[in-house]
Design a protein around this motif. Sequence first.
Motif, PDB file in Angstrom:
ATOM      1  N   ARG A 172       0.842  -1.205   0.000  1.00 60.22           N
ATOM      2  CA  ARG A 172       0.000   0.000   0.000  1.00 60.22           C
ATOM      3  C   ARG A 172       0.882   1.261   0.000  1.00 60.22           C
ATOM      4  O   ARG A 172       0.628   2.220  -0.728  1.00 60.22           O
ATOM      5  CB  ARG A 172      -0.898  -0.041   1.248  1.00 60.22           C
ATOM      6  CG  ARG A 172      -2.072   0.929   1.235  1.00 60.22           C
ATOM      7  CD  ARG A 172      -2.886   0.747   2.488  1.00 60.22           C
ATOM      8  NE  ARG A 172      -3.549  -0.555   2.500  1.00 60.22           N
ATOM      9  CZ  ARG A 172      -4.702  -0.804   1.860  1.00 60.22           C
ATOM     10  NH1 ARG A 172      -5.305   0.168   1.202  1.00 60.22           N
ATOM     11  NH2 ARG A 172      -5.239  -1.984   1.896  1.00 60.22           N
ATOM     12  N   ARG A 173       1.924   1.232   0.843  1.00 56.20           N
ATOM     13  CA  ARG A 173       2.846   2.380   0.919  1.00 56.20           C
ATOM     14  C   ARG A 173       3.501   2.635  -0.437  1.00 56.20           C
ATOM     15  O   ARG A 173       3.579   3.769  -0.910  1.00 56.20           O
ATOM     16  CB  ARG A 173       3.939   2.094   1.956  1.00 56.20           C
ATOM     17  CG  ARG A 173       3.725   2.820   3.280  1.00 56.20           C
ATOM     18  CD  ARG A 173       4.993   2.884   4.125  1.00 56.20           C
ATOM     19  NE  ARG A 173       5.772   1.669   4.196  1.00 56.20           N
ATOM     20  CZ  ARG A 173       5.610   0.710   5.111  1.00 56.20           C
ATOM     21  NH1 ARG A 173       4.663   0.836   6.025  1.00 56.20           N
ATOM     22  NH2 ARG A 173       6.374  -0.355   5.121  1.00 56.20           N
ATOM     23  N   ILE A 174       3.923   1.559  -1.057  1.00 51.64           N
ATOM     24  CA  ILE A 174       4.599   1.690  -2.358  1.00 51.64           C
ATOM     25  C   ILE A 174       3.621   2.257  -3.392  1.00 51.64           C
ATOM     26  O   ILE A 174       3.992   3.142  -4.187  1.00 51.64           O
ATOM     27  CB  ILE A 174       5.111   0.311  -2.855  1.00 51.64           C
ATOM     28  CG1 ILE A 174       6.073  -0.331  -1.867  1.00 51.64           C
ATOM     29  CG2 ILE A 174       5.746   0.409  -4.231  1.00 51.64           C
ATOM     30  CD1 ILE A 174       7.377   0.359  -1.692  1.00 51.64           C
ATOM     31  N   LYS A 179       1.837   6.651  -6.903  1.00 53.85           N
ATOM     32  CA  LYS A 179       0.806   7.631  -7.266  1.00 53.85           C
ATOM     33  C   LYS A 179       1.380   9.054  -7.196  1.00 53.85           C
ATOM     34  O   LYS A 179       1.138   9.881  -8.081  1.00 53.85           O
ATOM     35  CB  LYS A 179      -0.376   7.477  -6.306  1.00 53.85           C
ATOM     36  CG  LYS A 179      -1.638   8.155  -6.776  1.00 53.85           C
ATOM     37  CD  LYS A 179      -2.758   7.877  -5.822  1.00 53.85           C
ATOM     38  CE  LYS A 179      -3.955   8.724  -6.161  1.00 53.85           C
ATOM     39  NZ  LYS A 179      -5.010   8.593  -5.162  1.00 53.85           N
ATOM     40  N   ARG A 180       2.165   9.276  -6.148  1.00 49.16           N
ATOM     41  CA  ARG A 180       2.777  10.603  -5.998  1.00 49.16           C
ATOM     42  C   ARG A 180       3.749  10.901  -7.144  1.00 49.16           C
ATOM     43  O   ARG A 180       3.950  12.046  -7.522  1.00 49.16           O
ATOM     44  CB  ARG A 180       3.514  10.692  -4.652  1.00 49.16           C
ATOM     45  CG  ARG A 180       2.581  10.972  -3.473  1.00 49.16           C
ATOM     46  CD  ARG A 180       3.366  11.525  -2.286  1.00 49.16           C
ATOM     47  NE  ARG A 180       4.327  10.583  -1.755  1.00 49.16           N
ATOM     48  CZ  ARG A 180       4.035   9.641  -0.851  1.00 49.16           C
ATOM     49  NH1 ARG A 180       2.795   9.531  -0.391  1.00 49.16           N
ATOM     50  NH2 ARG A 180       4.956   8.816  -0.412  1.00 49.16           N
ATOM     51  N   GLU A 181       4.349   9.836  -7.681  1.00 50.37           N
ATOM     52  CA  GLU A 181       5.293  10.002  -8.803  1.00 50.37           C
ATOM     53  C   GLU A 181       4.561  10.360 -10.094  1.00 50.37           C
ATOM     54  O   GLU A 181       5.188  10.661 -11.108  1.00 50.37           O
ATOM     55  CB  GLU A 181       6.078   8.713  -9.030  1.00 50.37           C
ATOM     56  CG  GLU A 181       6.998   8.318  -7.894  1.00 50.37           C
ATOM     57  CD  GLU A 181       8.258   9.152  -7.830  1.00 50.37           C
ATOM     58  OE1 GLU A 181       8.829   9.425  -8.889  1.00 50.37           O
ATOM     59  OE2 GLU A 181       8.639   9.562  -6.714  1.00 50.37           O
ATOM     60  N   GLY A 182       3.241  10.282 -10.087  1.00 50.56           N
ATOM     61  CA  GLY A 182       2.459  10.673 -11.255  1.00 50.56           C
ATOM     62  C   GLY A 182       2.155   9.561 -12.238  1.00 50.56           C
ATOM     63  O   GLY A 182       1.734   9.815 -13.372  1.00 50.56           O
ATOM     64  N   VAL A 183       2.389   8.301 -11.814  1.00 56.17           N
ATOM     65  CA  VAL A 183       2.058   7.170 -12.697  1.00 56.17           C
ATOM     66  C   VAL A 183       0.566   6.862 -12.536  1.00 56.17           C
ATOM     67  O   VAL A 183       0.045   6.868 -11.427  1.00 56.17           O
ATOM     68  CB  VAL A 183       2.891   5.917 -12.324  1.00 56.17           C
ATOM     69  CG1 VAL A 183       2.512   4.728 -13.196  1.00 56.17           C
ATOM     70  CG2 VAL A 183       4.377   6.202 -12.439  1.00 56.17           C
ATOM     71  N   ASP A 184      -0.111   6.624 -13.657  1.00 50.33           N
ATOM     72  CA  ASP A 184      -1.534   6.261 -13.589  1.00 50.33           C
ATOM     73  C   ASP A 184      -1.657   4.747 -13.435  1.00 50.33           C
ATOM     74  O   ASP A 184      -0.759   4.007 -13.844  1.00 50.33           O
ATOM     75  CB  ASP A 184      -2.251   6.721 -14.861  1.00 50.33           C
ATOM     76  CG  ASP A 184      -2.138   8.228 -15.032  1.00 50.33           C
ATOM     77  OD1 ASP A 184      -2.213   8.931 -14.011  1.00 50.33           O
ATOM     78  OD2 ASP A 184      -1.939   8.697 -16.176  1.00 50.33           O
TER      79      ASP A 184
END
Lengths: 213, 240, 282
Positions: A172-174, A179-184
């Motif tokens: 979940r953390r990963i 998500k924060r890195e902007g990957v959809d």
Amino acid sequence: MLQLIDVSKVYNGNVVLRGINFELESGFAGIYGPNGSGKSTMLKIIAGIEKPDCGRILFEGEDIAGKTPEEVARMGITIVYQIPRPFKNMSVIENVATPFILRVSYREAMESAMEICEFVGLKNKVNLKAGLLSQGELRLLEIGRALAAQPKLMLLDEPFSGLDVENAKRVRRILRKIKREGVDAIVTAHRMKLLRDIVDVSYEMRGGKIAEG
Amino acid sequence: MISALLTAIFLSFFASAVILNYKIGRLLNLSFASIFTLGAYIYFSFNPTSALLLALIFGGIMGAIVSAATRKLSVAEATIISLGFSIAIEESLRFLYRTSYYQVMETNYVELFGEVVSIHEMLNGAMIVLLFLAFAAIPLSRRGFELKFVEDDWELAEMYGVDTSRIRFLTISISSSFICLSGAVLAPTQSLFPSMGWSSMVIAVIIAAIAALAGNAGLRKYGLTIPIAIAYTAVLRWLL
Amino acid sequence: MKKDFAIILALLLLPLLLRSSFIVSVATMAVVYSILSLSWFFMEKEAGWTSLVHSIPFGIAAYALAINPVLIIPAFLLSLLLFTALSLSGREKFVFTSFITAIVFWYFSHYITLSVNGGVVGGEEGFSFLSIGLWESYLLSSSMLLLFFTSFALIRKSGLGLKIEAVRDDEFAARSIGINAFKIRIVSFAISVFTATVAGVCYLLYFGHVSPEIFSVEIVLLPFVASLIAGNRWASPIIGSYIIVVVSRAFSGILPETHLLIYAAVLMLSPKLKRWWGASAY
């Protein structure tokens, strides 16, 4: 970014997907539903592993319905399988370096792979054969390897299945970091509860049909 | 023509044994090549009646050993082990008989529809036809049902309580026994040398591979070995 | 890998120091077979395909050179095409489809004949070619062995090596990250077939004669057995080839079947040996 238009799939006379219409502009989409509802089939069809019987799949405006898995991967879609499929006789770092090899030199691939291993929390296991990892670590390795392909869209098929609480938390953390890195991404799960704090929009799948839920 | 037909029946039998071992035993049983040769050498070494009995027994024993040695292995591993057995038997025969000369045995011939045919060849043909009939009768029995179940889905059959190991053991042992017997019966019609079984083995595998294209459905693939073997012998006659 | 290289270098230098023609002749044969075994080992260990058909690129190359050196390239391509076609049956079935093909080819090789000056050459007798001599052969084949061994070490530590290993471990997973698995399969076959082709050339240049025996079961099984008897390291197929050649020579007068009985024993024990070597590697 991704659009499924009237996608259907039939296996041995059983209709698995019934005219699916789905759209993802950006962010994380969650799909939940019981076993056999068609979640995995939908992801496999997007990844090019299965071919739809009818319908269109548009990715960045291009129809990818007839493309092979490698062509789809090169367009920027990678899949994380429900049952991890590591390159089990290769070390952890080699597993992660392999997708990089398609773009950069061996040395650069190894350096980038090390960063990814750190990102997914496998830095201490880089030289271990993948076949010797635990189930939770294998899931992290799969996510790391998918990230190394530098995807625009990740397909995560039940990333929490078969994991204990601790490993589920790690995954979940990963996913939040990704998500924060902007990957959809499109993430599937049995229950909505598992996806609530990760996804931007969620859908329910039942009997091969999808509805916003 | 009759001789060609009898050869076709033998090849069809050999190919059926290959398919059966592949489906039930999950191996390409390459030891058949030398077990066939072993039968021929047994016939060469003993009087005919004891030879036939000994061929059945020795063939069965060899099959049992191969079956035990290849249990719970992948198809590739089991096939390689059966190849090892084949070479071991072949080289043992070479060592025991210590000759590279061809052994030729005598047989009697009869004239049938204007064609001279070896009595042994006819006997072999008749025996193999009988084996085929027995083979076709198996599906009617309870064991036959289990056999079909195992052939169709090994794991499912095991889950439903079928003793797959026993069926595998019996299949490999009995088919090896019959192959050895056919080697003994055919011995008088052939030149004997330690690698004589390989030509039949290779042709049988090719016939089996073509027949297996018919799919997994029941006895069809075994039945198909007959026309394929006839076609093969016809082509061979035409070529020669 | 460095230790393996040192072992091989020692094996290759030893006959040069002893300077005995007999030892060099045995060593040359061992080195030629080592190249063949190494080509097989690359395909098995690196690409994950267990082949029993390496006698074909090895033999065809020798035949091609003996008939007309120009035929070497078509011979290589033909072997590559054959490997690719056989691989369509899948990894598991490749073992026996390749074996049956090798045996069929052995039978047909007896019918390879040529019409020369009104006479027929080839067939059971095979073809002759000018040998380059014992020492020259030894130096040539030793150089080739070192060259291939080093090349394989470099490939393993390259992007191509990673791709080949990924396809070996899970073809589908490899495709899902963008690797063209079929292309990689052909590349790995090409590397192995090319090495076996060079081994065939070295064989002919040393013996000066090639006959259908080059396609026999002994040659078919040699790389498999050689690679299995001496461990699971990159030096294993080479050490194994030396063992087979030396044992065959030592027992040729007493019990000519010795090496074939060893083959049989190794084949029968192969799964256990594989697991044992695999376990001892950890």
